[in-house]
Design a protein around this motif. Structure first.
Motif, PDB file in Angstrom:
ATOM      1  N   THR A 192       0.885  -1.159   0.000  1.00 44.58           N
ATOM      2  CA  THR A 192       0.000   0.000   0.000  1.00 44.58           C
ATOM      3  C   THR A 192       0.919   1.204   0.000  1.00 44.58           C
ATOM      4  OG1 THR A 192      -1.896   1.067   1.084  1.00 44.58           O
ATOM      5  CG2 THR A 192      -0.162   0.230   2.534  1.00 44.58           C
ATOM      6  N   ASP A 193       0.359   2.392  -0.252  1.00 43.94           N
ATOM      7  CA  ASP A 193       1.237   3.560  -0.154  1.00 43.94           C
ATOM      8  C   ASP A 193       0.963   4.263   1.178  1.00 43.94           C
ATOM      9  OD1 ASP A 193       0.233   6.730  -0.997  1.00 43.94           O
ATOM     10  OD2 ASP A 193      -1.221   5.127  -0.883  1.00 43.94           O
ATOM     11  N   TYR A 194       1.864   5.177   1.547  1.00 47.14           N
ATOM     12  CA  TYR A 194       1.737   5.848   2.849  1.00 47.14           C
ATOM     13  C   TYR A 194       0.406   6.612   2.984  1.00 47.14           C
ATOM     14  CZ  TYR A 194       6.880   5.096   3.064  1.00 47.14           C
ATOM     15  OH  TYR A 194       8.140   4.565   3.059  1.00 47.14           O
ATOM     16  N   SER A 195      -0.110   7.150   1.867  1.00 50.00           N
ATOM     17  CA  SER A 195      -1.358   7.940   1.965  1.00 50.00           C
ATOM     18  C   SER A 195      -2.539   7.039   2.324  1.00 50.00           C
ATOM     19  CB  SER A 195      -1.626   8.723   0.670  1.00 50.00           C
ATOM     20  OG  SER A 195      -2.146   7.907  -0.359  1.00 50.00           O
ATOM     21  N   ASN A 196      -2.638   5.869   1.679  1.00 44.74           N
ATOM     22  CA  ASN A 196      -3.722   4.943   2.017  1.00 44.74           C
ATOM     23  C   ASN A 196      -3.527   4.351   3.408  1.00 44.74           C
ATOM     24  OD1 ASN A 196      -5.900   4.455  -0.006  1.00 44.74           O
ATOM     25  ND2 ASN A 196      -4.159   4.232  -1.387  1.00 44.74           N
ATOM     26  N   PHE A 203      -1.648   3.148  11.514  1.00 39.08           N
ATOM     27  CA  PHE A 203      -0.396   3.549  10.871  1.00 39.08           C
ATOM     28  C   PHE A 203       0.131   4.792  11.567  1.00 39.08           C
ATOM     29  CE2 PHE A 203       1.965   5.643   7.291  1.00 39.08           C
ATOM     30  CZ  PHE A 203       2.793   4.596   6.920  1.00 39.08           C
ATOM     31  N   ASN A 204       1.392   4.747  11.977  1.00 44.14           N
ATOM     32  CA  ASN A 204       2.006   5.888  12.655  1.00 44.14           C
ATOM     33  C   ASN A 204       2.513   6.855  11.582  1.00 44.14           C
ATOM     34  OD1 ASN A 204       3.972   7.606  13.923  1.00 44.14           O
ATOM     35  ND2 ASN A 204       4.007   6.184  15.653  1.00 44.14           N
ATOM     36  N   ILE A 205       1.880   8.032  11.486  1.00 47.86           N
ATOM     37  CA  ILE A 205       2.212   8.948  10.381  1.00 47.86           C
ATOM     38  C   ILE A 205       3.540   9.676  10.608  1.00 47.86           C
ATOM     39  CG2 ILE A 205      -0.181   9.265   9.635  1.00 47.86           C
ATOM     40  CD1 ILE A 205      -0.106  12.062  11.006  1.00 47.86           C
ATOM     41  N   HIS A 206       4.100   9.576  11.817  1.00 48.94           N
ATOM     42  CA  HIS A 206       5.413  10.178  12.075  1.00 48.94           C
ATOM     43  C   HIS A 206       6.523   9.221  11.635  1.00 48.94           C
ATOM     44  CE1 HIS A 206       3.202  13.122  14.514  1.00 48.94           C
ATOM     45  NE2 HIS A 206       2.547  12.086  14.962  1.00 48.94           N
ATOM     46  N   LYS A 207       6.344   7.929  11.963  1.00 42.98           N
ATOM     47  CA  LYS A 207       7.360   6.922  11.612  1.00 42.98           C
ATOM     48  C   LYS A 207       7.112   6.314  10.236  1.00 42.98           C
ATOM     49  CE  LYS A 207       8.254   5.614  16.413  1.00 42.98           C
ATOM     50  NZ  LYS A 207       7.851   4.692  17.484  1.00 42.98           N
ATOM     51  N   LEU A 208       5.931   6.573   9.670  1.00 45.17           N
ATOM     52  CA  LEU A 208       5.528   6.002   8.376  1.00 45.17           C
ATOM     53  C   LEU A 208       5.627   4.479   8.387  1.00 45.17           C
ATOM     54  CD1 LEU A 208       7.172   8.661   5.988  1.00 45.17           C
ATOM     55  CD2 LEU A 208       4.772   8.507   6.695  1.00 45.17           C
ATOM     56  N   ASP A 209       5.052   3.898   9.454  1.00 41.58           N
ATOM     57  CA  ASP A 209       5.026   2.444   9.565  1.00 41.58           C
ATOM     58  C   ASP A 209       3.846   2.025  10.444  1.00 41.58           C
ATOM     59  OD1 ASP A 209       5.785  -0.170   9.170  1.00 41.58           O
ATOM     60  OD2 ASP A 209       7.646  -0.056  10.341  1.00 41.58           O
ATOM     61  N   TRP A 210       3.477   0.743  10.333  1.00 41.88           N
ATOM     62  CA  TRP A 210       2.443   0.192  11.213  1.00 41.88           C
ATOM     63  C   TRP A 210       2.905   0.319  12.664  1.00 41.88           C
ATOM     64  CZ3 TRP A 210      -1.341   0.125   8.080  1.00 41.88           C
ATOM     65  CH2 TRP A 210      -1.211  -0.319   6.762  1.00 41.88           C
ATOM     66  N   THR A 311       7.492  10.427  -2.408  1.00 41.56           N
ATOM     67  CA  THR A 311       8.258   9.973  -3.564  1.00 41.56           C
ATOM     68  C   THR A 311       9.537   9.254  -3.143  1.00 41.56           C
ATOM     69  OG1 THR A 311       9.328  12.125  -3.723  1.00 41.56           O
ATOM     70  CG2 THR A 311       7.413  11.781  -5.138  1.00 41.56           C
ATOM     71  N   GLU A 312       9.768   9.172  -1.827  1.00 44.88           N
ATOM     72  CA  GLU A 312      10.927   8.391  -1.368  1.00 44.88           C
ATOM     73  C   GLU A 312      10.638   7.722  -0.032  1.00 44.88           C
ATOM     74  OE1 GLU A 312      14.402  10.888  -0.500  1.00 44.88           O
ATOM     75  OE2 GLU A 312      13.200  12.632  -1.031  1.00 44.88           O
ATOM     76  N   GLU A 313      11.340   6.622   0.214  1.00 50.27           N
ATOM     77  CA  GLU A 313      11.107   5.841   1.428  1.00 50.27           C
ATOM     78  C   GLU A 313      11.295   6.678   2.689  1.00 50.27           C
ATOM     79  OE1 GLU A 313      13.052   1.966   1.648  1.00 50.27           O
ATOM     80  OE2 GLU A 313      13.062   1.908  -0.557  1.00 50.27           O
ATOM     81  N   LYS A 314      10.362   6.465   3.629  1.00 48.00           N
ATOM     82  CA  LYS A 314      10.427   7.080   4.959  1.00 48.00           C
ATOM     83  C   LYS A 314      10.408   8.616   4.939  1.00 48.00           C
ATOM     84  CE  LYS A 314      10.329   3.260   7.227  1.00 48.00           C
ATOM     85  NZ  LYS A 314       8.979   2.866   7.691  1.00 48.00           N
ATOM     86  N   LYS A 315       9.909   9.192   3.841  1.00 46.66           N
ATOM     87  CA  LYS A 315       9.706  10.648   3.779  1.00 46.66           C
ATOM     88  C   LYS A 315       8.335  10.888   3.161  1.00 46.66           C
ATOM     89  CE  LYS A 315      14.258  12.749   3.465  1.00 46.66           C
ATOM     90  NZ  LYS A 315      15.293  13.246   2.568  1.00 46.66           N
TER      91      LYS A 315
END
Length: 524
Positions: A192-196, A203-210, A311-315
């Motif tokens: 999935t992408d970070y937006s979904n 989903f932790n929107i600061h760490k960009l991970d579950w 457009t890039e991992e973890k950002k």
């Protein structure tokens, strides 16, 4: 990029239907195909879709758009996906069979689970996810499935099933059977992408991970069933189309490289790349998003903080979002419920035939009110009626209510960010209504900019996919594609504007909490 690639293909999987669209390099739509799917209402306030039907319709629209445009599929540079957000599917990756229907974002069956979360974990959920707990989001739907589908929790523990929102389901099916995917062990790209992901409430929107704590408190959801979160425009490519889809594409294997939730995709398609830029989509409901840049901001006014795109991992870039549940749907009610008009477009000349509403206000709280009120007990209201009120006054009050609700959200955004909004970029069906667009500019005092291309959701997903494979080289190149149709400038006297808006606030105040006054009428 080698010149033989001329197009991007987009799958836009919406609440009522699925569209496949093909865009050329200048951002114009070459053609599209669209099919509706069945809405399933097993009980009051329950809403489901059949995931297999959605996948069949997806294949059909891909086939039809290729036939209609007569393009060579080998000229397609990439595929992008955008989708109705939050809608939840769990399936067996060994055979592609869902364990239950998709539970749709509108579904309210998990309201009691949400009440429990609000009482016990409101702060932690808001802090980590940027969301106000609501049955709208995916997590409590997963929880419900784990508790109510016989044997499912056991199967999830054993790693026999996987979860996804609609984008994940579509991407997995598009890439099924191809080994060249990010998750070959899942039989397709389980991503999935970070937006979904930011719409799931786990989903932790600061760490960009579950987030393990969020998984634990929301029904002990096993982490292994979750998709791999990736950038919305992924240079690593989620995967390439598998045999089932490549057959429709004349044997071509095409990279699937873009994914974003529908509202975020529309913000991208409107090229709102600068902080403070805003788009408002006028559909069944209205969705208003503001780009807030690199740092998530916790709203003080009950707006949602969400991932805009990456457009890039973890950002990631972030957005503030206000959702208004009923706007265009009120026009449909005027047409189908009251039968005052025969087609929706008749409301514009009817509303424009009077100079004002004669003191009538309409509050379309059919299913409660969304941002910034979040009152699920509010109900619809028409107030200010006199013997002189005619259908044209009510028609005008309905259209004005859409603009008032939009101003409510914009006021909240200004309060949260301190940003002076430069303009409102509009899209969606009702953006073609000139009366409404002019009143929107008048009641906010902000210019309304309407583009020539309304399909900004599909276009945004196309841009994200094309950017990943170098079809467009950067945001600047994409920005140049945006073309203006018309600007609506505010013409209303500021004193009149504020007087009308005070009346609106008073009308809303009278609609709040109404279902609690007469709970028996709503089966509460």
């Amino acid at each position: 990029m080698v010149n033989e690639k001329k197009y991007v293909l987009v799958i836009d999987q919406g609440t009522t239907g699925t569209r496949a669209a093909i865009f050329s390099h200048d951002g114009s739509m070459v053609g599209y195909a669209y099919h509706e799917h069945t809405q399933i209402y097993p009980k009051p306030a329950w809403v489901e879709h059949n995931p297999l039907e959605i996948w069949e319709k997806t294949k059909l629209v891909i086939k039809e758009v290729i036939e209609y445009t007569k393009i060579n599929p080998r000229e397609i540079a990439a595929i992008g996906v955008t989708n109705q957000r939050e809608t939840t599917i769990i399936w067996d990756p060994r055979n592609g069979q869902p364990v239950y229907n998709a539970i749709v974002w509108q579904d309210r069956r998990t309201s009691q689970l949400v009440d429990y979360l609000k009482q016990n974990y409101l702060n932690v959920i808001q802090e980590k996810t940027g969301l106000v707990p609501d049955a709208y989001f995916s997590s409590t739907k997963i929880w419900w499935l784990l508790d109510n589908v016989p044997g499912l929790r056991e199967r999830a523990r054993r790693g026999e099933v996987i979860f996804g929102t609609i984008d994940t389901w579509i991407i997995w099916n598009l890439t099924k059977g191809n080994k060249d995917v990010l998750t070959p062990e899942k039989g397709g790209a389980h991503v999935t992408d970070y937006s979904n992901a930011s719409r799931t409430m786990i989903f932790n929107i600061h760490k960009l991970d579950w987030d393990d704590e969020l998984l634990e408190i929301q029904g002990k959801i096993p982490r292994d069933i979750l998709p791999l979160p990736r950038p919305s425009s992924d240079k690593r490519i989620y995967g390439y189309t598998g045999p089932e889809v490549s057959q429709i594409l004349g044997g071509a294997s095409i990279p699937v490289s873009g994914d974003a939730g529908d509202q975020q995709a529309a913000l991208f398609g409107q090229v709102c790349f600068d902080i403070g830029e805003v788009k408002s989509t006028y559909g069944t409901g209205n969705f208003i998003l503001m780009n807030i840049g690199d740092t998530p901001l916790r709203s003080k006014t009950n707006l949602l903080t969400t991932v805009f795109y990456s457009t890039e991992e973890k950002k990631a870039k972030y957005a503030l979002e206000g959702s208004i549940f009923i706007t265009g749907a009120a026009v449909q009610w005027f047409r189908d419920g009251l039968k005052v008009i025969e087609v929706s477009s008749e409301i514009e000349p009817l509303a424009a035939s009077v100079h004002d509403t004669g003191g009538v206000y309409f509050v379309p709280a059919f299913v409660g009110l969304g941002a910034p009120y979040w009152d699920q007990y509010a109900r619809g209201l028409i107030i200010g009626i006199t013997r002189g009120t005619e259908r044209k006054h009510i028609a005008r009050a309905i259209l004005e209510s859409i603009a008032y609700l939009t101003r409510d959200v914009l006021e909240a955004m200004i309060a949260d960010t301190g940003i002076k909004i430069p303009r409102i970029k509009v899209d969606g069906g009702a953006a073609s209504n000139n009366f409404l667009m002019q009143f929107q500019a008048d009641i906010t005092g902000i210019e309304v900019w309407r583009p020539t291309v309304f399909e900004t959701t599909s276009l945004g997903a196309g841009y994200l996919a094309g950017l990943a494979v170098g079809f467009w080289k950067d945001l600047e190149e994409i920005r140049r594609n945006w073309k203006l149709d018309r600007v609506f400038k505010p013409q209303m006297d500021p004193e009149v504007r504020e007087r009308l808006y005070r009346g609106w606030k008073a009308a809303v105040h009278r609609a709040l909490g109404w279902a609690k006054e007469v709970p028996w009428a709503y089966g509460l």
